[in-house]
Design a protein around this motif. Sequence first.
Motif, PDB file in Angstrom:
ATOM      1  N   TYR A   1       0.824  -1.187   0.000  1.00  0.00           N
ATOM      2  CA  TYR A   1       0.000   0.000   0.000  1.00  0.00           C
ATOM      3  C   TYR A   1       0.862   1.241   0.000  1.00  0.00           C
ATOM      4  CZ  TYR A   1      -4.046  -2.813   0.721  1.00  0.00           C
ATOM      5  OH  TYR A   1      -5.042  -3.721   0.561  1.00  0.00           O
ATOM      6  N   LEU A   2       0.397   2.222  -0.704  1.00  0.00           N
ATOM      7  CA  LEU A   2       1.103   3.483  -0.827  1.00  0.00           C
ATOM      8  C   LEU A   2       0.790   4.361   0.373  1.00  0.00           C
ATOM      9  CD1 LEU A   2       2.799   5.209  -2.841  1.00  0.00           C
ATOM     10  CD2 LEU A   2       0.616   6.129  -3.659  1.00  0.00           C
ATOM     11  N   HIS A   3       1.825   4.965   0.971  1.00  0.00           N
ATOM     12  CA  HIS A   3       1.625   5.826   2.116  1.00  0.00           C
ATOM     13  C   HIS A   3       2.221   7.192   1.823  1.00  0.00           C
ATOM     14  CE1 HIS A   3       0.198   2.644   4.803  1.00  0.00           C
ATOM     15  NE2 HIS A   3       1.065   1.889   4.167  1.00  0.00           N
ATOM     16  N   ILE A   4       1.480   8.226   2.105  1.00  0.00           N
ATOM     17  CA  ILE A   4       1.981   9.575   1.920  1.00  0.00           C
ATOM     18  C   ILE A   4       2.330  10.114   3.285  1.00  0.00           C
ATOM     19  CG2 ILE A   4       1.449  11.853   1.020  1.00  0.00           C
ATOM     20  CD1 ILE A   4       1.579   9.670  -1.089  1.00  0.00           C
ATOM     21  N   GLY A   5       3.579  10.555   3.471  1.00  0.00           N
ATOM     22  CA  GLY A   5       4.057  10.909   4.790  1.00  0.00           C
ATOM     23  C   GLY A   5       3.460  12.179   5.349  1.00  0.00           C
ATOM     24  N   ALA A   6       3.744  13.334   4.759  1.00  0.00           N
ATOM     25  CA  ALA A   6       3.336  14.607   5.321  1.00  0.00           C
ATOM     26  C   ALA A   6       1.841  14.832   5.156  1.00  0.00           C
ATOM     27  CB  ALA A   6       4.110  15.721   4.639  1.00  0.00           C
ATOM     28  N   PRO A   7       1.192  15.420   6.189  1.00  0.00           N
ATOM     29  CA  PRO A   7      -0.248  15.712   6.061  1.00  0.00           C
ATOM     30  C   PRO A   7      -0.563  16.590   4.853  1.00  0.00           C
ATOM     31  CG  PRO A   7       0.463  15.931   8.344  1.00  0.00           C
ATOM     32  CD  PRO A   7       1.694  15.708   7.528  1.00  0.00           C
ATOM     33  N   ARG A   8       0.351  17.544   4.554  1.00  0.00           N
ATOM     34  CA  ARG A   8       0.099  18.414   3.405  1.00  0.00           C
ATOM     35  C   ARG A   8       0.034  17.603   2.112  1.00  0.00           C
ATOM     36  NH1 ARG A   8       3.890  23.564   2.824  1.00  0.00           N
ATOM     37  NH2 ARG A   8       2.961  23.864   4.889  1.00  0.00           N
ATOM     38  N   SER A   9       0.933  16.620   1.984  1.00  0.00           N
ATOM     39  CA  SER A   9       0.904  15.765   0.793  1.00  0.00           C
ATOM     40  C   SER A   9      -0.367  14.926   0.765  1.00  0.00           C
ATOM     41  CB  SER A   9       2.129  14.846   0.782  1.00  0.00           C
ATOM     42  OG  SER A   9       3.302  15.597   0.774  1.00  0.00           O
ATOM     43  N   ARG A  10      -0.799  14.518   1.955  1.00  0.00           N
ATOM     44  CA  ARG A  10      -2.030  13.721   2.022  1.00  0.00           C
ATOM     45  C   ARG A  10      -3.243  14.544   1.599  1.00  0.00           C
ATOM     46  NH1 ARG A  10      -2.587   8.151   2.599  1.00  0.00           N
ATOM     47  NH2 ARG A  10      -4.647   7.686   3.443  1.00  0.00           N
ATOM     48  N   ILE A  11      -3.282  15.804   2.025  1.00  0.00           N
ATOM     49  CA  ILE A  11      -4.380  16.685   1.617  1.00  0.00           C
ATOM     50  C   ILE A  11      -4.352  16.873   0.102  1.00  0.00           C
ATOM     51  CG2 ILE A  11      -5.265  19.039   1.771  1.00  0.00           C
ATOM     52  CD1 ILE A  11      -4.270  19.084   4.671  1.00  0.00           C
ATOM     53  N   ALA A  12      -3.149  17.037  -0.452  1.00  0.00           N
ATOM     54  CA  ALA A  12      -3.028  17.184  -1.905  1.00  0.00           C
ATOM     55  C   ALA A  12      -3.525  15.928  -2.615  1.00  0.00           C
ATOM     56  CB  ALA A  12      -1.574  17.469  -2.274  1.00  0.00           C
ATOM     57  N   LEU A  13      -3.229  14.765  -2.017  1.00  0.00           N
ATOM     58  CA  LEU A  13      -3.688  13.510  -2.618  1.00  0.00           C
ATOM     59  C   LEU A  13      -5.211  13.399  -2.560  1.00  0.00           C
ATOM     60  CD1 LEU A  13      -2.642  10.883  -3.903  1.00  0.00           C
ATOM     61  CD2 LEU A  13      -2.659   9.866  -1.623  1.00  0.00           C
ATOM     62  N   LEU A  14      -5.799  13.823  -1.436  1.00  0.00           N
ATOM     63  CA  LEU A  14      -7.264  13.808  -1.320  1.00  0.00           C
ATOM     64  C   LEU A  14      -7.892  14.762  -2.334  1.00  0.00           C
ATOM     65  CD1 LEU A  14      -7.753  13.736   2.563  1.00  0.00           C
ATOM     66  CD2 LEU A  14      -8.430  11.970   0.939  1.00  0.00           C
ATOM     67  N   TRP A  15      -7.275  15.907  -2.520  1.00  0.00           N
ATOM     68  CA  TRP A  15      -7.780  16.864  -3.507  1.00  0.00           C
ATOM     69  C   TRP A  15      -7.717  16.248  -4.907  1.00  0.00           C
ATOM     70  CZ3 TRP A  15     -10.761  20.847  -3.902  1.00  0.00           C
ATOM     71  CH2 TRP A  15     -10.712  21.656  -5.042  1.00  0.00           C
ATOM     72  N   HIS A  16      -6.675  15.464  -5.163  1.00  0.00           N
ATOM     73  CA  HIS A  16      -6.538  14.804  -6.463  1.00  0.00           C
ATOM     74  C   HIS A  16      -7.709  13.846  -6.722  1.00  0.00           C
ATOM     75  CE1 HIS A  16      -4.531  13.016  -9.918  1.00  0.00           C
ATOM     76  NE2 HIS A  16      -4.759  11.812  -9.409  1.00  0.00           N
ATOM     77  N   TYR A  17      -8.233  13.265  -5.627  1.00  0.00           N
ATOM     78  CA  TYR A  17      -9.346  12.307  -5.762  1.00  0.00           C
ATOM     79  C   TYR A  17     -10.700  12.952  -5.452  1.00  0.00           C
ATOM     80  CZ  TYR A  17      -6.162   8.374  -6.273  1.00  0.00           C
ATOM     81  OH  TYR A  17      -5.224   7.489  -6.751  1.00  0.00           O
ATOM     82  N   ARG A  18     -10.791  14.268  -5.576  1.00  0.00           N
ATOM     83  CA  ARG A  18     -12.049  14.957  -5.239  1.00  0.00           C
ATOM     84  C   ARG A  18     -13.197  14.521  -6.141  1.00  0.00           C
ATOM     85  NH1 ARG A  18      -8.721  18.101  -8.102  1.00  0.00           N
ATOM     86  NH2 ARG A  18      -9.486  19.354  -9.827  1.00  0.00           N
ATOM     87  N   GLU A  19     -12.882  14.251  -7.415  1.00  0.00           N
ATOM     88  CA  GLU A  19     -13.959  13.819  -8.322  1.00  0.00           C
ATOM     89  C   GLU A  19     -14.519  12.466  -7.896  1.00  0.00           C
ATOM     90  OE1 GLU A  19     -12.889  13.924 -12.393  1.00  0.00           O
ATOM     91  OE2 GLU A  19     -12.375  16.062 -12.399  1.00  0.00           O
ATOM     92  N   LEU A  20     -13.656  11.595  -7.399  1.00  0.00           N
ATOM     93  CA  LEU A  20     -14.117  10.295  -6.909  1.00  0.00           C
ATOM     94  C   LEU A  20     -15.039  10.475  -5.701  1.00  0.00           C
ATOM     95  CD1 LEU A  20     -14.059   7.208  -6.911  1.00  0.00           C
ATOM     96  CD2 LEU A  20     -11.977   7.335  -5.497  1.00  0.00           C
ATOM     97  N   MET A  21     -14.696  11.420  -4.815  1.00  0.00           N
ATOM     98  CA  MET A  21     -15.557  11.668  -3.657  1.00  0.00           C
ATOM     99  C   MET A  21     -16.937  12.140  -4.091  1.00  0.00           C
ATOM    100  SD  MET A  21     -13.201  13.273  -0.630  1.00  0.00           S
ATOM    101  CE  MET A  21     -12.041  14.271  -1.542  1.00  0.00           C
ATOM    102  N   TRP A  22     -16.973  13.045  -5.057  1.00  0.00           N
ATOM    103  CA  TRP A  22     -18.265  13.531  -5.543  1.00  0.00           C
ATOM    104  C   TRP A  22     -19.053  12.408  -6.205  1.00  0.00           C
ATOM    105  CZ3 TRP A  22     -20.367  17.605  -3.720  1.00  0.00           C
ATOM    106  CH2 TRP A  22     -19.602  18.695  -3.329  1.00  0.00           C
ATOM    107  N   MET A  23     -18.350  11.551  -6.969  1.00  0.00           N
ATOM    108  CA  MET A  23     -19.035  10.428  -7.634  1.00  0.00           C
ATOM    109  C   MET A  23     -19.638   9.465  -6.610  1.00  0.00           C
ATOM    110  SD  MET A  23     -16.405   9.585 -10.769  1.00  0.00           S
ATOM    111  CE  MET A  23     -17.242   8.039 -11.105  1.00  0.00           C
ATOM    112  N   LEU A  24     -18.866   9.165  -5.543  1.00  0.00           N
ATOM    113  CA  LEU A  24     -19.389   8.259  -4.510  1.00  0.00           C
ATOM    114  C   LEU A  24     -20.566   8.899  -3.772  1.00  0.00           C
ATOM    115  CD1 LEU A  24     -16.010   6.926  -3.031  1.00  0.00           C
ATOM    116  CD2 LEU A  24     -17.668   5.637  -4.389  1.00  0.00           C
TER     117      LEU A  24
END
Length: 287
Positions: A9-32
């Motif tokens: 599993y892929l792990h993103i260390g810094a919270p800022r990077s994690r927030i950026a990753l969540l933003w990258h998947y924002r369309e998936l959140m809206w779809m779900l």
Amino acid sequence: MTTISRTGYLHIGAPRSRIALLWHYRELMWMLAWRDIRVRYKHSLLGAAWAVLPAVAMMVIFGFVFNQVVQVDKAKLTGSASLPYGLFAFCGLVPWTFFANGLSNSIGSLVANRPLVTKIYFPREVFPISAVISAFVDFLVGLGVLACYVAIQHFQENGWQYELSAAVMYLPVVVGVQIVLMTGLGLVLSMANLFYRDVGFLFRSVIQLWMFITCVIYQLEAASGWKRMLIQMNPMTPIIRGYRDCLIHGRSPLDVAFGSAAVVSICVLLAGWAWFRRREHEFAEMI
């Protein structure tokens, strides 16, 4: 820092990077979230009306009990002799319904998406956050109905009139604090339910009790002693009061109690998110 664990599993260390990753998947959140909304109202005769009907039904029931059965003094319940109890209760029930539905949706979000959790990698926070988003859409419908109800009460000759105030501009702040609290609790509860299914059953009972120790259908001043202290410790109490202050009382919700609720909400989110990330690699094995 980005790493790959032994489980692949892929792990993103810094919270800022994690927030950026969540933003990258924002369309998936809206779809779900949109998928959940469509499934919820599919084959329903009343459709989106169910977003607000439970709150309306509870308003009618509590109004009947307090006004007709036990005949409690309206001023004691609402803090004003002229404010209609139905409006007072509905202004608390709409955000409370958002809170209860958002957490209920979040609890089962990981288990309900088992194929996605076990086979495809993306941040698992996507599931509880999308559950909160789907409840937020219902909340917006409830706010629209509440605005119509305020207008109806304004034009009725019942001694109460609505006065538009600048305090309504605080509404996004109150909504934001509630969403922060819900997201933090949603992360913790969805993970806990994945490890122990008892959490879902227990939550259904606790959420009913939680409503009665929150100022949803009465004002805080109606309680005294240790009961009032217990209600004040509940972070949802100043949030519900904040909605009433903004929307019907025309005063600022920003006081010490609301500030404390905001701090608690942020702490819950940060602690819940850190715990969620620490246990994320176990989800596929435990689900």
